[in-house]
Design an enzyme around this catalytic site. Sequence first.
Site, PDB file in Angstrom:
ATOM      1  N   LEU A  16       0.739  -1.198  -0.005  1.00 10.55           N
ATOM      2  CA  LEU A  16      -0.033  -0.013  -0.097  1.00 10.55           C
ATOM      3  C   LEU A  16       1.001   1.306  -0.137  1.00 10.55           C
ATOM      4  CD1 LEU A  16      -2.644   1.659   0.582  1.00 10.55           C
ATOM      5  CD2 LEU A  16      -2.342   1.160   2.982  1.00 10.55           C
ATOM      6  N   TYR A 147       3.479  -7.728  17.220  1.00  4.30           N
ATOM      7  CA  TYR A 147       3.624  -6.995  16.102  1.00  4.30           C
ATOM      8  C   TYR A 147       4.392  -5.580  16.838  1.00  4.30           C
ATOM      9  CZ  TYR A 147       2.192  -3.222  12.634  1.00  4.30           C
ATOM     10  OH  TYR A 147       2.382  -2.365  11.740  1.00  4.30           O
ATOM     11  N   LYS A 198     -16.193  -5.556   1.887  1.00  9.91           N
ATOM     12  CA  LYS A 198     -17.356  -6.109   2.332  1.00  9.91           C
ATOM     13  C   LYS A 198     -18.554  -5.456   1.694  1.00  9.91           C
ATOM     14  CE  LYS A 198     -16.640  -8.240   6.944  1.00  9.91           C
ATOM     15  NZ  LYS A 198     -17.371  -8.137   8.205  1.00  9.91           N
ATOM     16  N   ARG A 219     -10.210   6.907  15.063  1.00 12.63           N
ATOM     17  CA  ARG A 219      -8.938   6.646  14.700  1.00 12.63           C
ATOM     18  C   ARG A 219      -8.799   8.045  13.827  1.00 12.63           C
ATOM     19  NH1 ARG A 219      -8.796   3.069  17.502  1.00 12.63           N
ATOM     20  NH2 ARG A 219      -8.566   0.883  17.360  1.00 12.63           N
TER      21      ARG A 219
HETATM   22  P1  NAP Z   1       1.331  -4.035   2.816  1.00 11.30           P
HETATM   23  O1  NAP Z   1       0.597  -3.270   1.694  1.00 11.30           O
HETATM   24  O2  NAP Z   1       0.658  -5.416   3.461  1.00 11.30           O
HETATM   25  O3  NAP Z   1       2.606  -4.552   2.265  1.00 11.30           O
HETATM   26  C1  NAP Z   1       3.618  -5.162   2.815  1.00 11.30           C
HETATM   27  C2  NAP Z   1       4.884  -5.301   2.106  1.00 11.30           C
HETATM   28  O4  NAP Z   1       5.930  -5.701   2.680  1.00 11.30           O
HETATM   29  C3  NAP Z   1       4.561  -5.690   0.505  1.00 11.30           C
HETATM   30  O5  NAP Z   1       5.556  -5.146  -0.264  1.00 11.30           O
HETATM   31  C4  NAP Z   1       5.418  -7.161   0.929  1.00 11.30           C
HETATM   32  O6  NAP Z   1       5.869  -7.576  -0.299  1.00 11.30           O
HETATM   33  C5  NAP Z   1       6.465  -6.861   1.914  1.00 11.30           C
HETATM   34  N1  NAP Z   1       7.082  -7.812   2.482  1.00 11.30           N
HETATM   35  C6  NAP Z   1       6.093  -8.602   3.573  1.00 11.30           C
HETATM   36  N2  NAP Z   1       6.876  -9.721   4.091  1.00 11.30           N
HETATM   37  C7  NAP Z   1       8.068  -9.613   3.572  1.00 11.30           C
HETATM   38  C8  NAP Z   1       9.432 -10.410   3.450  1.00 11.30           C
HETATM   39  N3  NAP Z   1       9.533 -11.352   4.284  1.00 11.30           N
HETATM   40  N4  NAP Z   1      10.392 -10.043   2.650  1.00 11.30           N
HETATM   41  C9  NAP Z   1      10.248  -9.070   1.709  1.00 11.30           C
HETATM   42  N5  NAP Z   1       9.129  -8.193   1.601  1.00 11.30           N
HETATM   43  C10 NAP Z   1       8.143  -8.467   2.706  1.00 11.30           C
HETATM   44  O7  NAP Z   1       1.669  -3.224   4.081  1.00 11.30           O
HETATM   45  P2  NAP Z   1       1.358  -1.551   3.915  1.00 11.30           P
HETATM   46  O8  NAP Z   1       0.124  -1.333   4.566  1.00 11.30           O
HETATM   47  O9  NAP Z   1       2.037  -0.829   2.896  1.00 11.30           O
HETATM   48  O10 NAP Z   1       2.531  -1.519   5.434  1.00 11.30           O
HETATM   49  C11 NAP Z   1       3.747  -1.011   4.940  1.00 11.30           C
HETATM   50  C12 NAP Z   1       4.748  -0.594   6.365  1.00 11.30           C
HETATM   51  O11 NAP Z   1       3.658   0.260   7.228  1.00 11.30           O
HETATM   52  C13 NAP Z   1       4.470  -1.550   7.392  1.00 11.30           C
HETATM   53  O12 NAP Z   1       6.000  -1.404   8.077  1.00 11.30           O
HETATM   54  C14 NAP Z   1       3.520  -1.401   8.302  1.00 11.30           C
HETATM   55  O13 NAP Z   1       3.862  -1.919   9.599  1.00 11.30           O
HETATM   56  C15 NAP Z   1       3.401   0.066   8.435  1.00 11.30           C
HETATM   57  N6  NAP Z   1       2.195   0.807   8.839  1.00 11.30           N
HETATM   58  C16 NAP Z   1       0.990   0.318   7.923  1.00 11.30           C
HETATM   59  C17 NAP Z   1      -0.191   0.863   8.525  1.00 11.30           C
HETATM   60  C18 NAP Z   1      -1.594   0.772   7.427  1.00 11.30           C
HETATM   61  O14 NAP Z   1      -2.445   1.238   7.973  1.00 11.30           O
HETATM   62  N7  NAP Z   1      -1.322  -0.166   6.499  1.00 11.30           N
HETATM   63  C19 NAP Z   1      -0.211   1.742   9.658  1.00 11.30           C
HETATM   64  C20 NAP Z   1       0.962   2.084  10.216  1.00 11.30           C
HETATM   65  C21 NAP Z   1       2.264   1.483   9.782  1.00 11.30           C
HETATM   66  P3  NAP Z   1       4.706  -8.643  -1.197  1.00 11.30           P
HETATM   67  O15 NAP Z   1       3.885  -7.564  -1.750  1.00 11.30           O
HETATM   68  O16 NAP Z   1       5.601  -9.152  -2.273  1.00 11.30           O
HETATM   69  O17 NAP Z   1       3.943  -9.482  -0.274  1.00 11.30           O
END
Ligand code: NAP
Length: 330
Positions: A16, A147, A198, A219
Amino acid sequence: MSAEQSVILVTGGTGLIGKAIQYVIETEPAGSRFGKKPGETWIFIGQNDGDLKDAESTKKLFEKYKPTHIIHLAALVGGLFKNMKYKLTFLRENMLINDNVLHWAQVFGCKKVVSCLSTCVYPDKVEYPLTEDNIHLGLPHESNFGYAHAKRMVDVMNHAYKEEFGCNFTSAIPTNVFGPADNYDLEGAHVIPALIHKCYLAKKNGTPFVVGGTGKPLRQFIYSRDLAKLFIWELREYDSVEPVILSVGEDEEISIKDVADAIVKAMDFKGEYVWDVSKADGQFRKQASNKKLLSLIGGFEFTPFDKALQESVDWFVANYDTARTGKKTV
Ligand code: NAP
């Protein structure tokens, strides 16, 4: 960051936030504050490029791309229910990923790493609003302690890398993020993409739109394309080990009920819309201050929530066949 040649590696670049950074870098005017600068090469990687849980595979990525700068987003991420079910997996996988990325960044002499924490990592019982200096002042909410502890360790490691090796490693703390190309898998999605999915299915199948919980929790949501700009700012213009909360203002908290209502409107859903109060609500609120961010960046225009939500819903409807939806019949 200087105008010399730089290679910016975005781990989690297929997710994302990673895709939002790519969108901003490619669509903002070249050379502008958030656009691509001369001499920059941006590389966006996902799990297919290498498993960051594995030290050797991570090392190979560093050998291949020779990054000078890193935005480290990769993580095992999930909503409330997935976090409650897989606490050890969330703890272990995220600790491995973070340890590998920071270790090789130090060994390969990266000039800067911005890693991603989350307001979910804060203590459950803490004074509000959340600020950058109260991350470690109590235990996280029990629903996501795996986490949360793994993410908190990134801040600890950043300080230790600075003290022992002089590394310029820092972190960002986003609030809840949403936007195009989110994870809409109903088992693991965060609240907005889960409700978008949903509501879409309810409209398509002529079934009720059922929302879990009471709708009361509050939130702060940030649009992924706004957050992308803030990450680019932090990478280029912020030089301190201390984290920065990347969020809309404290006065922009909205309830889950407001979110569900907005999705019903954006999806133009006319069917039955009900609440399943037997489902858990999670943490009631996590109000976070963006004062530090605003004082450093010198003002920032956030996209209004309704506009950002409409763009996200429109993206999902247009990309349903290829979006990350898990089982489409659920
Ligand atoms: P996301 O859409 O689920 O994407 C996760 C990313 O991590 C994907 O590119 C995935 O690759 C990669 N990944 C997961 N496991 C991996 C591994 N073992 N080796 C290499 N790459 C790996 O997550 P997001 O929402 O963009 O979140 C990104 C960051 O923001 C995270 O650190 C999360 O904790 C943080 N964050 C997110 C939110 C939220 O509301 N979404 C809020 C606060 C903080 P693939 O696409 O190939 O699976």
